[in-house]
Design a protein around this motif. Structure first.
Motif, mmCIF file in Angstrom:
data_model
loop_
_atom_site.group_PDB
_atom_site.id
_atom_site.type_symbol
_atom_site.label_atom_id
_atom_site.label_comp_id
_atom_site.label_asym_id
_atom_site.label_seq_id
_atom_site.Cartn_x
_atom_site.Cartn_y
_atom_site.Cartn_z
ATOM 1 N N ASN A 142 0.757 -1.600 -0.068
ATOM 2 C CA ASN A 142 0.045 -0.112 -0.131
ATOM 3 C C ASN A 142 0.770 1.103 -0.101
ATOM 4 O O ASN A 142 0.541 2.271 -1.429
ATOM 5 C CB ASN A 142 -0.789 0.168 1.644
ATOM 6 C CG ASN A 142 -1.620 1.259 1.382
ATOM 7 O OD1 ASN A 142 -2.754 1.006 -0.258
ATOM 8 N ND2 ASN A 142 -1.860 1.489 1.928
ATOM 9 N N ASP A 143 1.730 1.094 0.829
ATOM 10 C CA ASP A 143 2.655 2.454 0.623
ATOM 11 C C ASP A 143 3.608 2.946 -0.277
ATOM 12 O O ASP A 143 3.750 4.110 -0.671
ATOM 13 C CB ASP A 143 3.697 2.220 2.196
ATOM 14 C CG ASP A 143 3.540 2.387 3.343
ATOM 15 O OD1 ASP A 143 2.057 2.952 3.056
ATOM 16 O OD2 ASP A 143 3.807 2.085 3.661
ATOM 17 N N LYS A 144 3.884 1.406 -1.311
ATOM 18 C CA LYS A 144 4.506 2.110 -2.540
ATOM 19 C C LYS A 144 3.698 2.050 -3.766
ATOM 20 O O LYS A 144 4.009 2.312 -4.682
ATOM 21 C CB LYS A 144 5.108 0.309 -1.934
ATOM 22 C CG LYS A 144 6.213 -0.384 -1.965
ATOM 23 C CD LYS A 144 6.696 -0.922 -2.532
ATOM 24 C CE LYS A 144 7.254 -1.501 -3.975
ATOM 25 N NZ LYS A 144 7.385 -2.500 -4.004
ATOM 26 N N GLY A 145 1.963 2.324 -3.358
ATOM 27 C CA GLY A 145 0.995 2.665 -4.212
ATOM 28 C C GLY A 145 0.747 1.423 -5.026
ATOM 29 O O GLY A 145 0.360 1.437 -6.458
ATOM 30 N N VAL A 146 1.386 -0.423 -4.589
ATOM 31 C CA VAL A 146 0.794 -1.009 -5.525
ATOM 32 C C VAL A 146 -0.868 -1.330 -5.510
ATOM 33 O O VAL A 146 -0.924 -1.370 -3.841
ATOM 34 C CB VAL A 146 1.275 -2.106 -5.399
ATOM 35 C CG1 VAL A 146 0.576 -3.967 -5.574
ATOM 36 C CG2 VAL A 146 2.978 -1.811 -5.108
ATOM 37 N N LEU A 147 -2.008 -1.200 -5.994
ATOM 38 C CA LEU A 147 -3.377 -1.306 -5.962
ATOM 39 C C LEU A 147 -3.102 -3.109 -5.861
ATOM 40 O O LEU A 147 -2.926 -4.050 -6.427
ATOM 41 C CB LEU A 147 -3.739 -1.593 -7.268
ATOM 42 C CG LEU A 147 -5.804 -1.635 -7.169
ATOM 43 C CD1 LEU A 147 -5.998 -0.667 -5.962
ATOM 44 C CD2 LEU A 147 -6.903 -1.097 -8.693
ATOM 45 N N VAL A 148 -3.391 -3.607 -4.420
ATOM 46 C CA VAL A 148 -3.934 -4.460 -4.163
ATOM 47 C C VAL A 148 -5.881 -5.250 -3.863
ATOM 48 O O VAL A 148 -6.440 -4.687 -3.537
ATOM 49 C CB VAL A 148 -3.743 -4.950 -2.728
ATOM 50 C CG1 VAL A 148 -4.069 -6.974 -1.764
ATOM 51 C CG2 VAL A 148 -2.327 -5.148 -2.596
ATOM 52 N N VAL A 149 -6.123 -6.096 -5.186
ATOM 53 C CA VAL A 149 -7.457 -6.673 -4.190
ATOM 54 C C VAL A 149 -7.547 -7.750 -4.125
ATOM 55 O O VAL A 149 -6.665 -8.946 -4.766
ATOM 56 C CB VAL A 149 -7.884 -6.580 -6.668
ATOM 57 C CG1 VAL A 149 -9.247 -7.397 -6.628
ATOM 58 C CG2 VAL A 149 -7.807 -5.235 -7.296
ATOM 59 N N PRO A 150 -7.488 -7.280 -2.846
ATOM 60 C CA PRO A 150 -8.003 -8.309 -1.733
ATOM 61 C C PRO A 150 -8.852 -10.027 -2.386
ATOM 62 O O PRO A 150 -9.880 -9.500 -3.068
ATOM 63 C CB PRO A 150 -8.712 -8.193 -0.818
ATOM 64 C CG PRO A 150 -9.010 -6.645 -0.789
ATOM 65 C CD PRO A 150 -8.409 -6.190 -2.231
#
Length: 175
Positions: free
Chosen positions: A88-96
Motif C-alpha cells: 500500500n505504501d508503495k502504491g501497489v493496488l491490491v485487490v484482496p
C-alpha cells in the motif's frame, strides 16, 4: 509453482507450458523459459501479479521487491498484513482475496439456490448473474475505498462490518 519458476522476457508460450506441466507436474525444466529463483520471481517486473496458490507467500521480506502495479489475490490470504502495508505504501493496488476470488463461492451459492428450488439456470444465466453480483460488490468496495481514502482490503472490512451491524440492527441479536 511448487516445482520452481520460469521466465522469458519475450513471453512464455502458454499452451506449450501447459503441456509441459501436464507431462511433468510443474513448470520446472520448461525449455521455453529460464529458471528463476523464488526471490527473482517476486522481483519480476510486471504490470499485474496474481498469487493464486498458497497462503502467506507475500511477506514483509519480499513485498518491497514486488514491481507490479497491481496485485490480484487469487489465493486465499497470500499477503500477510505487514506485506499489505508495504505494498500500500508503495502504491501497489491490491485487490484482496475476499473480492478477487469470490466468484467460486458465489457460484456455489447459485448451485445451492438452484438445488433448493429445483429450478436450474443455464451457463449463460449463471455467468450473467455472477458478473452482475461481482461488479456490484467490486463497485461497493471501490467506492468505499475512495470515500474513506483507504486500501481496498480495508474497504472490504468496512463494507463487511457495515453489513453485519445493519443486519444486527434490523434483526437484533438472537440466541
Amino acid at each position: 509453482d511448487h516445482t520452481g519458476g520460469v521466465a522469458n522476457d519475450k513471453g512464455l508460450n502458454v499452451p506449450k507450458l501447459l503441456d509441459h506441466v501436464a507431462k511433468t507436474g510443474g513448470v520446472a525444466g520448461f525449455k521455453g523459459g529460464e529458471p528463476i529463483t523464488l526471490a527473482e520471481f517476486w522481483a519480476t517486473k510486471c504490470d499485474i501479479m496474481i498469487p493464486a496458490a498458497l497462503e502467506g507467500q507475500i511477506t514483509k521480506d519480499n513485498a518491497g521487491k514486488i514491481k507490479a502495479r497491481m496485485l490480484i489475490e487469487g489465493a486465499n490470504g497470500p499477503t500477510t498484513p505487514e506485506a499489505d502495508d508495504i505494498l500500500n505504501d508503495k502504491g501497489v493496488l491490491v485487490v484482496p482475496d475476499v473480492i478477487a476470488n469470490a466468484g467460486g463461492v458465489t457460484v456455489s451459492y447459485f448451485e445451492w439456490v438452484q438445488d433448493f428450488s429445483s429450478f436450474f439456470w443455464d451457463e449463460d444465466e449463471i455467468n450473467q448473474r455472477l458478473i452482475g453480483i461481482m461488479k456490484k460488490a467490486f463497485e461497493g468496495v471501490w467506492n468505499t475505498a475512495q470515500e474513506h481514502k483507504v486500501s481496498l482490503r480495508t474497504a472490504t472490512y468496512i463494507v463487511a462490518c457495515t453489513r453485519i451491524l445493519t443486519a444486527r440492527d434490523l434483526r437484533g441479536l438472537y440466541p
